[in-house]
Design a protein around this motif. Sequence first.
Motif, mmCIF file in Angstrom:
data_model
loop_
_atom_site.group_PDB
_atom_site.id
_atom_site.type_symbol
_atom_site.label_atom_id
_atom_site.label_comp_id
_atom_site.label_asym_id
_atom_site.label_seq_id
_atom_site.Cartn_x
_atom_site.Cartn_y
_atom_site.Cartn_z
ATOM 1 N N PRO A 53 -3.776 -5.097 4.475
ATOM 2 C CA PRO A 53 -3.574 -4.108 3.379
ATOM 3 C C PRO A 53 -3.809 -4.912 2.030
ATOM 4 O O PRO A 53 -4.241 -4.235 1.096
ATOM 5 N N GLY B 69 0.829 -1.037 -0.082
ATOM 6 C CA GLY B 69 -0.079 -0.119 -0.033
ATOM 7 C C GLY B 69 1.000 1.325 -0.209
ATOM 8 O O GLY B 69 0.271 2.358 -0.377
ATOM 9 N N VAL C 234 -3.173 3.376 -11.637
ATOM 10 C CA VAL C 234 -3.880 4.412 -11.039
ATOM 11 C C VAL C 234 -3.266 4.705 -9.600
ATOM 12 O O VAL C 234 -2.696 3.799 -8.917
ATOM 13 N N GLU D 38 -12.519 -4.341 -8.131
ATOM 14 C CA GLU D 38 -13.418 -3.167 -8.902
ATOM 15 C C GLU D 38 -12.997 -2.771 -9.911
ATOM 16 O O GLU D 38 -13.831 -2.645 -10.974
ATOM 17 N N LEU D 39 -11.781 -2.722 -10.100
ATOM 18 C CA LEU D 39 -11.150 -2.179 -11.623
ATOM 19 C C LEU D 39 -11.353 -3.314 -12.607
ATOM 20 O O LEU D 39 -11.687 -2.859 -13.652
ATOM 21 N N GLU E 281 -7.306 -5.179 0.972
ATOM 22 C CA GLU E 281 -8.027 -3.839 0.519
ATOM 23 C C GLU E 281 -7.512 -3.453 -0.759
ATOM 24 O O GLU E 281 -8.304 -3.103 -1.637
ATOM 25 N N LEU E 282 -6.337 -3.658 -1.011
ATOM 26 C CA LEU E 282 -5.546 -3.568 -2.521
ATOM 27 C C LEU E 282 -6.350 -4.389 -3.407
ATOM 28 O O LEU E 282 -6.661 -4.081 -4.283
ATOM 29 N N THR F 90 -9.484 -5.926 -3.207
ATOM 30 C CA THR F 90 -10.825 -5.312 -3.322
ATOM 31 C C THR F 90 -10.712 -3.796 -4.260
ATOM 32 O O THR F 90 -11.627 -4.122 -5.242
ATOM 33 N N ILE F 91 -9.920 -3.177 -4.367
ATOM 34 C CA ILE F 91 -9.583 -2.174 -5.191
ATOM 35 C C ILE F 91 -9.348 -2.817 -6.832
ATOM 36 O O ILE F 91 -9.971 -2.545 -7.666
ATOM 37 N N LEU G 243 -0.085 2.996 -5.286
ATOM 38 C CA LEU G 243 -0.560 2.450 -6.658
ATOM 39 C C LEU G 243 -1.441 1.109 -6.662
ATOM 40 O O LEU G 243 -1.132 0.195 -5.890
ATOM 41 N N VAL G 244 -2.131 0.970 -7.889
ATOM 42 C CA VAL G 244 -2.785 -0.317 -7.937
ATOM 43 C C VAL G 244 -2.708 -0.340 -9.645
ATOM 44 O O VAL G 244 -3.006 0.754 -10.122
#
Lengths: 548, 548
Positions: free
Chosen positions: B519, B373, B400, B529-530, B522-523, B525-526, B377-378
């Motif tokens: 972490p 994290g 991003v 979504e993307l 959480e990453l 999950t992002i 960036l992801v």
Amino acid sequence: MPLTIGLDFGTESVRAILVDTRTGAVRATAVERYADGVIDRTLPGSTDPLPSEWALQNPADWLTGLERAVAGVLRASDAAPAEIVGLGIDFTSCTVLPTDAAGRPLCGYGDLAGVPHAWPKLWKHHAAQPHADRVTAAAARRGEPWLARYGGRISSEWMLPKAWQIAEEAPAVYRRAAHVLEGGDWVAWQLTGVLTRNACGAGYKGLWHKSDGYPSRTFLAALDPALAGFYEEKATGPVVPPGRRVGRLTSAWAGRLGLPQQVVVGAAIIDAHAAVLGAGIADAGPLFLIMGTSTCHLMMSPREALVPGIAGVVEDGIAPGLHGYEAGQAAVGDILGWYVQEAAPAAVRDEAAGSGRSAHDVLSEQAARLAPGESGLVALDWWNGNRCTLMNADLSGLIVGLTLGTRPAHVYRALVEATAFGTRVIAEAFGEAGLAPTRLVAGGGLAQNPFVMQIYADVCGRRLEVAGSPQASALGAAMLGAVAARAAAGGHDCVSDAVRHMAPPAARVYEPLAEHRRPYDELYTIYRELYDVFGRRGDVMQRLRALR
Amino acid sequence: MPLTIGLDFGTESVRAILVDTRTGAVRATAVERYADGVIDRTLPGSTDPLPSEWALQNPADWLTGLERAVAGVLRASDAAPAEIVGLGIDFTSCTVLPTDAAGRPLCGYGDLAGVPHAWPKLWKHHAAQPHADRVTAAAARRGEPWLARYGGRISSEWMLPKAWQIAEEAPAVYRRAAHVLEGGDWVAWQLTGVLTRNACGAGYKGLWHKSDGYPSRTFLAALDPALAGFYEEKATGPVVPPGRRVGRLTSAWAGRLGLPQQVVVGAAIIDAHAAVLGAGIADAGPLFLIMGTSTCHLMMSPREALVPGIAGVVEDGIAPGLHGYEAGQAAVGDILGWYVQEAAPAAVRDEAAGSGRSAHDVLSEQAARLAPGESGLVALDWWNGNRCTLMNADLSGLIVGLTLGTRPAHVYRALVEATAFGTRVIAEAFGEAGLAPTRLVAGGGLAQNPFVMQIYADVCGRRLEVAGSPQASALGAAMLGAVAARAAAGGHDCVSDAVRHMAPPAARVYEPLAEHRRPYDELYTIYRELYDVFGRRGDVMQRLRALR
């Protein structure tokens, strides 16, 4: 031949130009670097490190610098001192300092020379961010009407957060300050002995409004009882439009500069706003882009409108009688600089070194050979957050469309295009508020890059002029000196007259290429979709920042 | 001491290893490069350029290479030829060639030596993409049931598009071809005089199914009447599981290799699938990752299930009696290679050169010091499209979270993490279909990078073993040679026995770090979504590709 001097106080140096009030012809230019430059590590004569995000200046540098720069233009020209009728000032903003009642900077007192808060805070002093956030939150909570004029967010660079930081962290300095004022107003005061506040700085950075004045004492007291009297006690002095006559040179300064005492000094203006005038814009309609590390967008209108996502509308802020609007993109040249430093491969550096060019030149040349859309990339230009129209510092950059075939020129072009899309969003926001720009004019370092300028013309689908003066801020300041002197003395009676006579024609005009219209409209549609997905509807960027 | 030879036919060379069937101890290794390598510019002896996307091989290189490599391992060891009981083969796939009825490659005929379509098409010959697209479209239109087993999309690398390209572009070559077959099957045929088809190649790349056989004549006729008889006429020969005994060495080959004629040759297997066995996996449950330029995910199950987004399920495809599943990520190491080549700044190269390390080493070391994290960036790891679970070559990469503070190590780590997220998506897809992996095992070049492996363990939240053999494909082939020989002759009676005896223990085990779980969840999950926004709901990437 009546002449006027423009003094352009920048971050590292002060520039003087000597200009013919009839033709705008520049007779001489001189630049003096500040001895102490940007003070961001230790105070002069100290080894104590400053905290991070601090950035100060030495007011003695401003005076020494202006004295030498004026001497420089006199020496470099065959002008007789008696020919000089006016003197105008533009200054970085919000650069503020605390002084005693006579205007002496507090840092000039022996007992305060070692106290950082006694020194002028440069515009890019960002250590008052917590104070800015608290001002924003309190204003939002209390429904302060002025908050909307600033797009709902107060910047850490502005007057009130900086003053509050002094009050909270150095209460003794704050108590001893009779005045806290902009550097430009302080210089005008020094030269004339008359204290004024320029409407540009007061309006854009000081929360002042021509009808409503400053935020209320009640609001300040709610922030911090110690701050309650700030405007009434420490921000005194009449607010006047830039170029309004402040006074004539004091005898001391006339002697120091070798100029006649009848030289008139005009009220200061912020450097970016001075460039609007220097670029030849004195009326409502045109949108001016000052393109450097970031871009500032300025335009004027007879109407006061709240443009969603546009921060800053100030009556008399640029030219008297008009409302000046300010918008901006938080990073433009900075993104390209980041790219070259952090993401351009060694091959680019090698090619630049081998051909004696900069990496930017190499990349611009390669990227100029690509067609719109050929890169397959779209970026969101939020490397430093989004200023307009989202006002969100937590947003970040994005690139989509990367493949194993993606080359440096593809990325470079996509980054330039992204900043152009960002400008188109701002221009359209003005249009949606009934303030559609009549023309686009660009100035600043990046405006000298033909590759970049052509993309802006293509993306916006309109003609783009590049301002004729390479030192538009200083020229704008010189115009305000001429306006302060008035026509009878060889100057001009209004800003429009000064601009009409003194601004050079556009240096270059870029016409949008018809065949680029469709692909750029398609790419812009994608950009707008991503803008909404990441800037409005989703919170991916905010969550990523929180994880950091 | 009974020994077995594994022959690993790669893209540039063939490797032979000589292995103890009891312990798996490697007695010798030899590698022979193909004289003509990858033929992608001109045919040997010609100056006519090949079209783009073509990639051929010379079958004489395979035979010369295997002969020399076998001689090499015999020379390098003190093994007596009589100790050798079996020989197994793995081969790149789908690498196919047309032959006459006796197995002579058509390119070996003087009148066809200058005809590109007479030569073997290497797996990475991508010139049949239009044919692949037409196969996919026709199968979808007709609702062919087998299409779902391949995730709804036929690759240009597979048998049918390649054969169809021959039929359409060189009908005379197609007519003269008595057989079109995998290189691995052709080598086994040469060595034994017996033609078989290995179920691995036939299933994963040839559209064969153990119960349903090949696609119907009706379907082929709908594609192209000239192709109608392809399977019945040119794809003959029994389909057998890898390792099934094909035959014994012909006297000619026994003489040529200096081996006894009783040496048994096992049916071939695809190189990636051989590595599953070489990594010690013979049973249902574990998920094996072969990590190189791309990643291939393989697992076995007693059940046949259609896993959404997973392409390729083949009964007997890896080990007899089990269904082998194949998934993949189209670019992994390739993304990191792209980054170093196209986006790592000169400073990284300088540091690498200065310390005598590779840029990957420098970046891995820097990136390993970051916390999950911390980069902010992801990325979406679709630089070469997405193979699983979206099966969409038009998708592309995304980053991003970029800021002016983003440094190379941040990006490098984000790219590694993105590929790990992609693997987690695949593991979860198996789980959702009731095939949750019991273990994770990795092999291939990238599996030797501890920084990368730790991130995979952390992102997947599970223990990750690295296969013990650095040449797992060749070892798997050797195991299949032992299975073909059977236990009575000093080999093994089944694949499980061979693997249990011959696979070395894990080279290294990575445990997920508990503090990285939150972490990374959480990453991830992002990332998901993307994944949905760009891979399923939106079409931004497709539109960008169309604009190119």
